[in-house]
Scaffold this active site. Structure first.
Site, mmCIF file in Angstrom:
data_model
loop_
_atom_site.group_PDB
_atom_site.id
_atom_site.type_symbol
_atom_site.label_atom_id
_atom_site.label_comp_id
_atom_site.label_asym_id
_atom_site.label_seq_id
_atom_site.Cartn_x
_atom_site.Cartn_y
_atom_site.Cartn_z
ATOM 1 N N GLU A 138 7.644 2.813 -6.110
ATOM 2 C CA GLU A 138 7.706 2.434 -4.695
ATOM 3 C C GLU A 138 7.887 3.649 -3.795
ATOM 4 O OE1 GLU A 138 7.030 0.613 -2.455
ATOM 5 O OE2 GLU A 138 7.799 -1.427 -2.512
ATOM 6 N N ASP A 139 7.501 3.490 -2.544
ATOM 7 C CA ASP A 139 7.759 4.551 -1.564
ATOM 8 C C ASP A 139 9.172 4.450 -1.013
ATOM 9 O OD1 ASP A 139 6.939 2.123 -0.455
ATOM 10 O OD2 ASP A 139 6.096 3.027 1.341
ATOM 11 N N ASP B 255 14.180 -0.453 1.400
ATOM 12 C CA ASP B 255 14.767 -0.616 2.725
ATOM 13 C C ASP B 255 15.846 -1.707 2.609
ATOM 14 O OD1 ASP B 255 15.087 -0.962 5.550
ATOM 15 O OD2 ASP B 255 13.071 -0.221 5.874
ATOM 16 N N ASP C 123 3.883 3.432 6.766
ATOM 17 C CA ASP C 123 3.068 3.233 7.962
ATOM 18 C C ASP C 123 3.862 2.746 9.156
ATOM 19 O OD1 ASP C 123 3.352 0.593 6.589
ATOM 20 O OD2 ASP C 123 2.161 -0.095 8.296
ATOM 21 N N PHE D 9 13.601 4.333 11.407
ATOM 22 C CA PHE D 9 12.213 3.985 11.087
ATOM 23 C C PHE D 9 11.429 5.261 10.760
ATOM 24 C CE2 PHE D 9 7.815 2.880 11.841
ATOM 25 C CZ PHE D 9 7.727 1.705 11.125
ATOM 26 N N VAL D 10 10.902 5.326 9.571
ATOM 27 C CA VAL D 10 10.190 6.537 9.150
ATOM 28 C C VAL D 10 8.760 6.224 8.734
ATOM 29 C CG1 VAL D 10 12.227 7.848 8.451
ATOM 30 C CG2 VAL D 10 11.137 6.301 6.803
ATOM 31 N N LYS E 255 17.135 3.586 1.755
ATOM 32 C CA LYS E 255 18.015 3.546 2.934
ATOM 33 C C LYS E 255 19.262 2.750 2.567
ATOM 34 C CE LYS E 255 14.502 3.385 6.616
ATOM 35 N NZ LYS E 255 13.925 2.449 7.609
ATOM 36 N N ARG F 285 0.005 6.861 7.246
ATOM 37 C CA ARG F 285 0.261 6.904 5.801
ATOM 38 C C ARG F 285 -0.145 8.251 5.209
ATOM 39 N NH1 ARG F 285 1.402 1.545 4.088
ATOM 40 N NH2 ARG F 285 0.248 -0.084 5.159
ATOM 41 N N LYS G 66 0.814 -1.204 0.000
ATOM 42 C CA LYS G 66 0.000 0.000 0.000
ATOM 43 C C LYS G 66 0.853 1.262 0.000
ATOM 44 C CE LYS G 66 -3.037 -2.509 3.112
ATOM 45 N NZ LYS G 66 -3.231 -2.738 4.543
ATOM 46 N N GLY G 67 2.124 1.088 0.375
ATOM 47 C CA GLY G 67 2.973 2.250 0.609
ATOM 48 C C GLY G 67 3.107 3.207 -0.564
HETATM 49 C C1 PRP Z 1 7.294 -1.496 2.906
HETATM 50 C C2 PRP Z 1 7.579 -0.458 1.845
HETATM 51 C C3 PRP Z 1 8.233 -1.259 0.746
HETATM 52 C C4 PRP Z 1 8.968 -2.339 1.515
HETATM 53 C C5 PRP Z 1 10.423 -2.031 1.592
HETATM 54 O O1 PRP Z 1 6.122 -2.175 2.544
HETATM 55 O O2 PRP Z 1 6.384 0.149 1.384
HETATM 56 O O3 PRP Z 1 7.276 -1.829 -0.097
HETATM 57 O O4 PRP Z 1 8.417 -2.359 2.856
HETATM 58 O O5 PRP Z 1 11.096 -2.955 2.421
HETATM 59 P P1 PRP Z 1 12.274 -3.878 1.920
HETATM 60 O O6 PRP Z 1 13.145 -3.078 0.973
HETATM 61 O O7 PRP Z 1 12.989 -4.217 3.207
HETATM 62 O O8 PRP Z 1 11.706 -5.086 1.280
HETATM 63 P P2 PRP Z 1 5.340 -3.103 3.591
HETATM 64 O O9 PRP Z 1 5.782 -4.510 3.380
HETATM 65 O O10 PRP Z 1 5.470 -2.532 4.959
HETATM 66 O O11 PRP Z 1 3.843 -3.014 3.102
HETATM 67 P P3 PRP Z 1 2.984 -1.667 2.904
HETATM 68 O O12 PRP Z 1 3.494 -1.000 1.677
HETATM 69 O O13 PRP Z 1 1.595 -2.151 2.750
HETATM 70 O O14 PRP Z 1 3.183 -0.824 4.144
HETATM 71 MG MG MG Z 2 4.403 -1.183 5.757
HETATM 72 MN MN MN Z 3 5.233 -1.383 0.547
#
Ligand code: PRP
Ligand code: MG
Ligand code: MN
Length: 178
Positions: free
Chosen positions: A98-99, A102, A158, A151-152, A130, A164, A42-43
């Site tokens: 993507e947002d 990580d 979220d 952590f942001v 990051k 969000r 959803k991000g």
């Molecule tokens: C978060 C973020 C990326 C992913 C990055 O999504 O939106 O999609 O983690 O992490 P990574 O590089 O360590 O794989 P999340 O899985 O929290 O789902 P969301 O988008 O629904 O919050």
């Molecule tokens: Mg998430």
């Molecule tokens: Mn995500």
């Protein structure tokens, strides 16, 4: 809601200015090409909404939702598709939106998955990255901001599904966790 932030890392103005820049570059790169934007739920919803509106060309949008296997095993890099793309992407120039990158595990898996579907190309645009958190290298063509390994939340990101809707990206105040 903004009062729960301890420190703003990227302001609303900075986000919007950067997305406008990226949108120009993306439009140049894909001029005359069959571009498909793929958002990762959803991000990525905020980035998608604002990038799409800043884009000086029209492009279709599709969405994927993925989840790591098990709950605490995000670092496994094993991903399962919760919602697949609606349409076939063969022959299309896919741009994953993507947002944040990580560990990189989510995107490296999604990229490999989409590449196996015979698109014309697959590239990635992310608002945030990051570098210190990288567990796998992901070739990201467009990055908005490199941020420290903290952590942001906000602008799609979220904490337990909250925050969000913040227009900026920042760290959470300690009182939120307790
Ligand atoms: C978060 C973020 C990326 C992913 C990055 O999504 O939106 O999609 O983690 O992490 P990574 O590089 O360590 O794989 P999340 O899985 O929290 O789902 P969301 O988008 O629904 O919050
Ligand atoms: Mg998430
Ligand atoms: Mn995500």
């Amino acid at each position: 809601m903004g009062a729960d932030l301890e420190r703003v890392l990227v302001t609303e103005d900075e986000i919007q200015a950067k997305l406008a820049e990226l949108a120009e570059e993306i439009a140049q790169e894909y001029a005359g090409k069959d571009l498909l934007l793929v958002g990762v739920l959803k991000g990525a919803v905020m980035v998608m909404a604002d990038l799409l509106r800043a884009l000086p060309m029209t492009a279709p949008v599709d969405w994927m939702a993925v989840s790591s296997y098990g709950s605490g095993t995000k670092s496994s890099g094993v991903v399962r598709i919760l919602k697949d793309l609606d349409a076939d992407i063969s022959g299309k120039h896919v741009l994953i939106v993507e947002d944040i990158v990580d560990s990189g595990l989510t995107l490296s898996w999604i990229r490999a998955n989409l590449e196996s579907r015979r698109p014309a190309s697959v590239e990635i645009v992310t608002l945030l990255r990051k570098p210190e958190a990288a567990k796998v290298e992901v070739d990201v063509k467009w990055v908005g901001f490199d941020i420290p390994n903290e952590f942001v939340v906000g602008y799609g990101l979220d904490y337990d599904e909250q925050y969000r809707g913040l227009r900026q990206v920042g760290t959470l105040a300690p009182h939120v966790y307790s």
